[in-house]
Scaffold this motif. Structure first.
Motif, PDB file in Angstrom:
ATOM      1  N   PRO A 144       0.689  -1.138   0.161  1.00 49.20           N
ATOM      2  CA  PRO A 144      -0.173  -0.077   0.335  1.00 49.20           C
ATOM      3  C   PRO A 144       0.559   1.480  -0.017  1.00 49.20           C
ATOM      4  CG  PRO A 144      -1.118  -1.476   1.373  1.00 49.20           C
ATOM      5  CD  PRO A 144       0.381  -2.309   0.727  1.00 49.20           C
ATOM      6  N   LYS A 145       1.856   1.269   0.681  1.00 50.65           N
ATOM      7  CA  LYS A 145       2.636   2.597   0.838  1.00 50.65           C
ATOM      8  C   LYS A 145       3.093   2.776  -0.755  1.00 50.65           C
ATOM      9  CE  LYS A 145       6.631   4.196   3.324  1.00 50.65           C
ATOM     10  NZ  LYS A 145       7.793   4.171   4.146  1.00 50.65           N
ATOM     11  N   GLN A 146       4.323   1.232  -0.891  1.00 51.68           N
ATOM     12  CA  GLN A 146       4.512   2.374  -2.845  1.00 51.68           C
ATOM     13  C   GLN A 146       3.201   2.616  -4.293  1.00 51.68           C
ATOM     14  OE1 GLN A 146       6.203  -2.253  -3.027  1.00 51.68           O
ATOM     15  NE2 GLN A 146       8.312  -1.332  -3.080  1.00 51.68           N
ATOM     16  N   GLU A 147       2.514   1.779  -3.499  1.00 55.30           N
ATOM     17  CA  GLU A 147       1.357   2.147  -4.473  1.00 55.30           C
ATOM     18  C   GLU A 147       0.792   3.440  -4.186  1.00 55.30           C
ATOM     19  OE1 GLU A 147      -1.381  -1.401  -5.305  1.00 55.30           O
ATOM     20  OE2 GLU A 147      -2.139  -0.170  -3.185  1.00 55.30           O
ATOM     21  N   LYS A 148       0.719   4.109  -3.170  1.00 55.56           N
ATOM     22  CA  LYS A 148       0.694   5.548  -3.592  1.00 55.56           C
ATOM     23  C   LYS A 148       1.629   6.423  -3.460  1.00 55.56           C
ATOM     24  CE  LYS A 148      -2.530   8.275   0.453  1.00 55.56           C
ATOM     25  NZ  LYS A 148      -2.945   8.213   1.979  1.00 55.56           N
ATOM     26  N   GLN A 149       2.945   5.777  -3.776  1.00 52.66           N
ATOM     27  CA  GLN A 149       4.024   6.679  -3.454  1.00 52.66           C
ATOM     28  C   GLN A 149       4.355   6.550  -5.802  1.00 52.66           C
ATOM     29  OE1 GLN A 149       7.319   4.195  -1.121  1.00 52.66           O
ATOM     30  NE2 GLN A 149       8.486   6.543  -1.813  1.00 52.66           N
ATOM     31  N   VAL A 150       3.616   6.183  -5.529  1.00 49.32           N
ATOM     32  CA  VAL A 150       3.850   5.772  -7.317  1.00 49.32           C
ATOM     33  C   VAL A 150       2.276   6.899  -8.253  1.00 49.32           C
ATOM     34  CG1 VAL A 150       2.730   3.881  -9.661  1.00 49.32           C
ATOM     35  CG2 VAL A 150       4.526   3.141  -7.730  1.00 49.32           C
ATOM     36  N   VAL A 151       1.343   6.925  -7.556  1.00 49.80           N
ATOM     37  CA  VAL A 151       0.248   7.623  -7.547  1.00 49.80           C
ATOM     38  C   VAL A 151       1.032   9.139  -7.913  1.00 49.80           C
ATOM     39  CG1 VAL A 151      -2.026   8.205  -6.994  1.00 49.80           C
ATOM     40  CG2 VAL A 151      -1.296   5.755  -7.129  1.00 49.80           C
ATOM     41  N   GLU A 152       1.505   9.332  -6.318  1.00 52.49           N
ATOM     42  CA  GLU A 152       1.931  10.280  -6.053  1.00 52.49           C
ATOM     43  C   GLU A 152       3.077  10.816  -7.249  1.00 52.49           C
ATOM     44  OE1 GLU A 152       0.449  13.382  -4.025  1.00 52.49           O
ATOM     45  OE2 GLU A 152      -0.829  11.473  -3.918  1.00 52.49           O
ATOM     46  N   THR A 153       4.116  10.325  -7.530  1.00 55.90           N
ATOM     47  CA  THR A 153       5.060  10.244  -8.641  1.00 55.90           C
ATOM     48  C   THR A 153       4.117  11.065  -9.515  1.00 55.90           C
ATOM     49  OG1 THR A 153       6.627   8.805  -6.902  1.00 55.90           O
ATOM     50  CG2 THR A 153       6.978   9.476  -9.962  1.00 55.90           C
ATOM     51  N   VAL A 154       3.240   9.883 -10.360  1.00 54.42           N
ATOM     52  CA  VAL A 154       3.078   9.965 -11.748  1.00 54.42           C
ATOM     53  C   VAL A 154       2.000  11.047 -11.458  1.00 54.42           C
ATOM     54  CG1 VAL A 154       1.035   8.971 -12.893  1.00 54.42           C
ATOM     55  CG2 VAL A 154       2.624   7.508 -12.310  1.00 54.42           C
ATOM     56  N   PHE A 155       1.427  11.882 -10.377  1.00 55.23           N
ATOM     57  CA  PHE A 155       0.590  13.119 -10.801  1.00 55.23           C
ATOM     58  C   PHE A 155       1.644  14.051 -10.460  1.00 55.23           C
ATOM     59  CE2 PHE A 155      -1.048  17.252  -8.286  1.00 55.23           C
ATOM     60  CZ  PHE A 155      -1.879  17.145  -9.022  1.00 55.23           C
ATOM     61  N   ARG A 156       3.099  14.149  -9.879  1.00 50.50           N
ATOM     62  CA  ARG A 156       3.722  15.404  -9.808  1.00 50.50           C
ATOM     63  C   ARG A 156       4.830  15.201 -11.353  1.00 50.50           C
ATOM     64  NH1 ARG A 156       5.199  13.297  -4.785  1.00 50.50           N
ATOM     65  NH2 ARG A 156       7.228  12.270  -5.452  1.00 50.50           N
ATOM     66  N   LYS A 157       4.750  14.809 -12.018  1.00 53.71           N
ATOM     67  CA  LYS A 157       6.048  14.197 -13.443  1.00 53.71           C
ATOM     68  C   LYS A 157       4.788  14.403 -14.448  1.00 53.71           C
ATOM     69  CE  LYS A 157       9.252  14.139 -10.532  1.00 53.71           C
ATOM     70  NZ  LYS A 157      10.651  14.720 -11.116  1.00 53.71           N
ATOM     71  N   LEU A 158       4.074  13.540 -14.019  1.00 58.23           N
ATOM     72  CA  LEU A 158       2.545  13.227 -15.518  1.00 58.23           C
ATOM     73  C   LEU A 158       1.632  13.689 -15.869  1.00 58.23           C
ATOM     74  CD1 LEU A 158       4.046   9.501 -15.724  1.00 58.23           C
ATOM     75  CD2 LEU A 158       5.563  11.104 -16.824  1.00 58.23           C
ATOM     76  N   TYR A 159       1.368  13.747 -14.518  1.00 54.56           N
ATOM     77  CA  TYR A 159      -0.491  14.478 -14.433  1.00 54.56           C
ATOM     78  C   TYR A 159      -0.681  15.907 -15.539  1.00 54.56           C
ATOM     79  CZ  TYR A 159      -5.041  15.115 -13.340  1.00 54.56           C
ATOM     80  OH  TYR A 159      -6.545  15.961 -13.284  1.00 54.56           O
ATOM     81  N   THR A 160      -1.442  15.342 -16.213  1.00 50.64           N
ATOM     82  CA  THR A 160      -2.330  16.524 -16.583  1.00 50.64           C
ATOM     83  C   THR A 160      -4.105  16.658 -16.993  1.00 50.64           C
ATOM     84  OG1 THR A 160      -3.130  16.080 -18.858  1.00 50.64           O
ATOM     85  CG2 THR A 160      -0.506  16.935 -18.457  1.00 50.64           C
ATOM     86  N   PRO A 161      -4.333  17.605 -17.236  1.00 50.25           N
ATOM     87  CA  PRO A 161      -6.472  16.906 -16.759  1.00 50.25           C
ATOM     88  C   PRO A 161      -7.087  16.709 -18.307  1.00 50.25           C
ATOM     89  CG  PRO A 161      -6.186  19.629 -16.079  1.00 50.25           C
ATOM     90  CD  PRO A 161      -4.287  18.817 -16.817  1.00 50.25           C
ATOM     91  N   CYS A 162      -5.638  16.546 -19.209  1.00 51.21           N
ATOM     92  CA  CYS A 162      -6.524  15.757 -19.896  1.00 51.21           C
ATOM     93  C   CYS A 162      -5.782  14.884 -20.311  1.00 51.21           C
ATOM     94  CB  CYS A 162      -5.998  16.625 -21.470  1.00 51.21           C
ATOM     95  SG  CYS A 162      -6.379  18.307 -21.472  1.00 51.21           S
ATOM     96  N   GLY A 163      -4.842  14.199 -19.359  1.00 52.84           N
ATOM     97  CA  GLY A 163      -4.076  12.668 -19.852  1.00 52.84           C
ATOM     98  C   GLY A 163      -2.981  12.357 -19.322  1.00 52.84           C
ATOM     99  N   LEU A 164      -2.323  12.048 -19.266  1.00 50.39           N
ATOM    100  CA  LEU A 164      -0.952  11.705 -18.511  1.00 50.39           C
ATOM    101  C   LEU A 164       0.396  11.950 -19.767  1.00 50.39           C
ATOM    102  CD1 LEU A 164      -0.899   8.434 -15.966  1.00 50.39           C
ATOM    103  CD2 LEU A 164      -1.950  10.620 -15.721  1.00 50.39           C
ATOM    104  N   ARG A 165       0.903  12.242 -19.563  1.00 50.12           N
ATOM    105  CA  ARG A 165       2.262  12.364 -20.299  1.00 50.12           C
ATOM    106  C   ARG A 165       3.321  10.709 -20.304  1.00 50.12           C
ATOM    107  NH1 ARG A 165       3.576  17.410 -17.642  1.00 50.12           N
ATOM    108  NH2 ARG A 165       2.393  19.147 -19.428  1.00 50.12           N
ATOM    109  N   THR A 166       3.603  10.503 -21.092  1.00 54.39           N
ATOM    110  CA  THR A 166       4.481   9.323 -21.441  1.00 54.39           C
ATOM    111  C   THR A 166       5.505   9.471 -21.221  1.00 54.39           C
ATOM    112  OG1 THR A 166       4.822  10.113 -24.239  1.00 54.39           O
ATOM    113  CG2 THR A 166       2.898   8.550 -23.480  1.00 54.39           C
ATOM    114  N   LEU A 167       6.330  10.485 -20.857  1.00 58.05           N
ATOM    115  CA  LEU A 167       8.257  10.731 -20.246  1.00 58.05           C
ATOM    116  C   LEU A 167       7.690  12.104 -19.376  1.00 58.05           C
ATOM    117  CD1 LEU A 167      10.608   9.647 -20.101  1.00 58.05           C
ATOM    118  CD2 LEU A 167      10.998  10.631 -22.111  1.00 58.05           C
ATOM    119  N   GLU A 168       8.049  11.794 -18.400  1.00 62.33           N
ATOM    120  CA  GLU A 168       8.200  13.352 -17.930  1.00 62.33           C
ATOM    121  C   GLU A 168       9.046  14.146 -18.238  1.00 62.33           C
ATOM    122  OE1 GLU A 168      11.039  13.504 -13.752  1.00 62.33           O
ATOM    123  OE2 GLU A 168      12.174  11.990 -14.923  1.00 62.33           O
ATOM    124  N   PRO A 169       8.079  15.406 -18.076  1.00 62.80           N
ATOM    125  CA  PRO A 169       9.455  16.874 -18.974  1.00 62.80           C
ATOM    126  C   PRO A 169      10.795  17.261 -18.592  1.00 62.80           C
ATOM    127  CG  PRO A 169       7.141  17.608 -17.721  1.00 62.80           C
ATOM    128  CD  PRO A 169       7.446  15.504 -17.116  1.00 62.80           C
TER     129      PRO A 169
END
Length: 672
Positions: free
Chosen positions: A544-569
């Motif tokens: 559960p801890k790892q899952e939460k970390q993945v979600v937060e990293t994806v949000f910080r690095k890849l999330y947009t309201p339209c979709g997810l980036r395929t690679l971090e900027p």
């Protein structure tokens, strides 16, 4: 949901071409134009017929040229750009555009109101066109409609030596016929070819930017001053044609039935339910249903179908269609692989995908959870067991289980994950080795098979010693075990435990997320969106801890309201813009470009790691307002394939994408 656009939205023809509509007929055929009625792509059409479902598409009526004569003045109410920079500028008289069950275009010329309506018949290659005319000008008015024909396969250029003939109200060319039914005056004309069409959206993508059409008849309609009347035209490939009113009634009734069946309360979810219907099509070669991956470019692909079916069919409670689609793929499983692309005519199917087969097992599981259809699970069980056994022993394209029980995939120039672009000998995202999402699918497939084995009991001894070695994979790869091997002998639970243990190799403690692939290259530590599925899938391979970390990293690095980036900027290989000629587009395709469909996995993962609380649900609902806004841009009422990775504001790629709609529908399904 009714979409309404006014003059503010098409101040120029260029702005009016930013948005288009889409209607499909359940056969692979469609109708699509911009909201000004112009063709900004060579794939646009008033009637794109499909004569052998779902892929043999013929652009029958490409566009409509329309003139309105009021007294002594004649103007175009149609719009179209041409190569020399000139244009038909009917948008200047257009007052609004609306789309609910079908598109309607509103015009006002010197006191004459005209409402053009287009409607496509379900399960037929038939289009209805009507012009409601209210003449308050004080002068007589005459509308003339010139259908611009092509009669060539979608995307091909009409050659000027093609012979068009008219017999009564039957138009023939290229061995194909089109029938017309109208209450207007039908007049045969000498054939004229028009080769100056300009396709702005093809031009910016490096595709063919010019087009040619043929005109061989016109339909005229006279409305005296002070009167109101309606011109009706119906075109179809069959001689017996319905009325426009019948078509409009049937379409509206069908769409209300789909909304009722899906039973969503949320207006955006209702809109997506109707968008979902546009991808479901009949496949003549199997006699079952299939899913078309995207309009206007894509056909029915295995990977896309297995991802999309859960949202398009299961979330909308179209269980019969879901079963039919799964049966379509059952018929073509070979050496443990589901087809990536279906055969047409004498062509053989393509099997270059590692994920479609594992996603098939996940889709069957999702279908079972919704329906409790044990009979279907039993009918599919042997095929699913064969998939697992082929993956253990090794099959084509370097796909097979390694000593650590993780799945390896890809070799040479093969591209077998969804990041599958290949440009000659260039592989922008090779991902050869052990991709993270493939092994998350693998673990989930094993957990599912353990559950299914209790429904379909078989003898399950332990994994044989040495069966998962590289040498054993290479020795067995390409062999046919159907006559000598008893499928379904794997202890799925035991193997799943080993996979979960080895999956720890993906954890990148420094970045607080998962490695994208285990390959021994720089690709391993690139931060990509593929890791989100290790969290969103039903069986957890992480803590559960790892899952939460993945979600937060994806949000910080890849999330947009339209979709997810395929690679971090921050990555040196990040491409902020998708566009230009094909080479440039392909090199950017998975290098930061925003994709809509992974956003579904992100929201499902967010809900999961936050315990599906009311607060989490409210937050996701609020975030989904970005999707509601997206439905108004690009293809009206649809979700696209991709956006730019830098500033994702304009939809690109396919203007309507099946798995984009399907994955967001799964989120709405979970929320309720």
């Amino acid at each position: 949901m009714k979409y309404i656009y006014g003059k503010q939205d098409f101040q120029t023809l260029e702005r009016g071409e930013e948005n288009c509509f889409l209607m499909t007929n359940g056969l692979g055929g469609f109708s699509s134009l911009t909201m000004t009625g112009s063709c900004s792509r060579n794939d646009h059409a008033v009637l794109m017929a499909c004569l052998h479902s779902p892929n043999h598409r013929i652009n029958m009526i490409h566009r409509l040229e329309e003139t309105l004569c009021v007294g002594e003045e004649t103007v175009h109410i149609s719009s179209q750009r041409f190569v020399d920079g000139s244009s038909e500028e009917g948008f200047l008289y257009q007052t609004r555009f609306s789309y609910e069950d079908y598109p309607q275009f509103y015009y006002l010329v010197k006191g004459v109101e005209v409402v053009r309506t287009l409607v496509l018949e379900q399960d037929k290659n038939t289009v209805g066109i009507s012009y409601e005319i209210r003449n308050r000008s004080g002068e007589d008015a005459t509308l003339s409609v010139y259908p611009h024909l092509q009669f060539v396969p979608k995307g091909e250029l009409l050659e000027k030596d093609l012979v068009f003939t008219v017999e009564g109200r039957k138009i023939s060319a290229n061995g194909r016929q089109l029938y017309c039914k109208t209450n207007g005056v039908f007049e045969e004309l000498p054939v004229s070819f028009h080769d100056t069409l300009y396709y702005a959206y093809d031009a910016c993508d490096g595709r063919r930017k010019t087009g040619c059409t043929a005109v061989n008849h016109c339909v005229t309609f006279h409305v005296p001053a002070g009167e109101a009347d309606t011109l009706r035209l119906v075109y179809g490939v069959e001689q017996e044609l319905p009325t426009v009113e019948e078509l409009r009634g049937c379409v509206a009734e069908r769409r209300r039935a789909l909304e009722k069946q899906a039973d969503f309360a949320d207006e955006t979810a209702k809109a997506l339910t109707l968008a979902a219907d546009q991808f479901i099509s009949y496949r003549a070669s199997t006699g079952n249903q299939t899913i078309l991956a995207g309009f206007p470019f894509f056909e029915d692909w295995g990977r896309d179908t297995m991802i999309a079916v859960q949202g398009l069919c299961l979330a909308t409670k179209r269980y019969e269609e879901a079963e039919s689609i799964l049966k379509t793929f059952l018929a073509y499983c070979q050496k443990g692989l589901m087809p990536n692309l279906f055969p047409e005519g004498k062509e053989a199917p393509w099997y270059n995908t590692v994920d479609a087969s594992l996603l098939f097992i996940l889709a069957v599981y999702a279908y079972y959870k919704k329906t409790k259809d044990i009979v279907f699970v039993k009918s599919a069980y042997r095929t699913m067991a064969e998939i697992i056994d082929w993956y253990i022993r090794g099959t084509d394209f370097g796909i097979g289980m390694d000593e650590d029980c993780l799945i390896m995939a890809g070799k040479d120039l093969d591209q077998v994950t969804w990041m599958d672009v290949r440009v000659g000998d260039i592989l922008p995202t090779p991902r050869h080795g052990k991709p993270v999402e493939i092994n998350a699918y693998w673990y989930n497939a094993l957990c599912i098979m353990e559950e299914f084995a209790r429904i379909c009991p078989v003898h399950k001894p332990c994994l044989e010693e040495g069966e998962g070695t590289q040498a054993a994979r290479e020795e067995r790869a390409g062999q046919d075990f159907s006559g000598s091997y008893d499928y379904g002998q794997t202890d799925y639970g035991q193997l799943a435990g080993k996979v979960k243990e080895s999956f720890a190799k993906f954890w990148n403690a420094q970045a607080g997320c998962l490695k994208d692939v285990l390959s021994g290259t720089k690709a391993d530590t690139q931060i990509r969106c593929n890791q989100i599925w290790a969290v969103s899938l039903p069986f957890s391979v992480l803590s559960p801890k790892q899952e939460k970390q993945v979600v937060e990293t994806v949000f910080r690095k890849l999330y947009t309201p339209c979709g997810l980036r395929t690679l971090e900027p921050a990555d040196k290989e990040f491409c902020p813009v998708y566009g230009g000629e094909q080479l440039k587009r392909d090199l950017a395709y998975h290098q930061g470009t925003v994709w809509v469909f992974p956003l579904g996995g992100y929201y499902l993962a967010y809900l999961k790691v936050h315990g599906y609380t009311e607060e989490a649900r409210a937050y996701v609902k609020e975030q989904l307002e970005g999707i509601t806004a997206a439905l108004r841009e690009g293809c009206i009422g649809q979700l696209p394939e991709i956006y730019d990775g830098g500033v994702p504001v304009s939809s690109k790629g396919c203007f309507a994408q099946a798995w984009s709609v399907g994955e967001i529908l799964r989120v709405y399904d979970m929320l309720r």
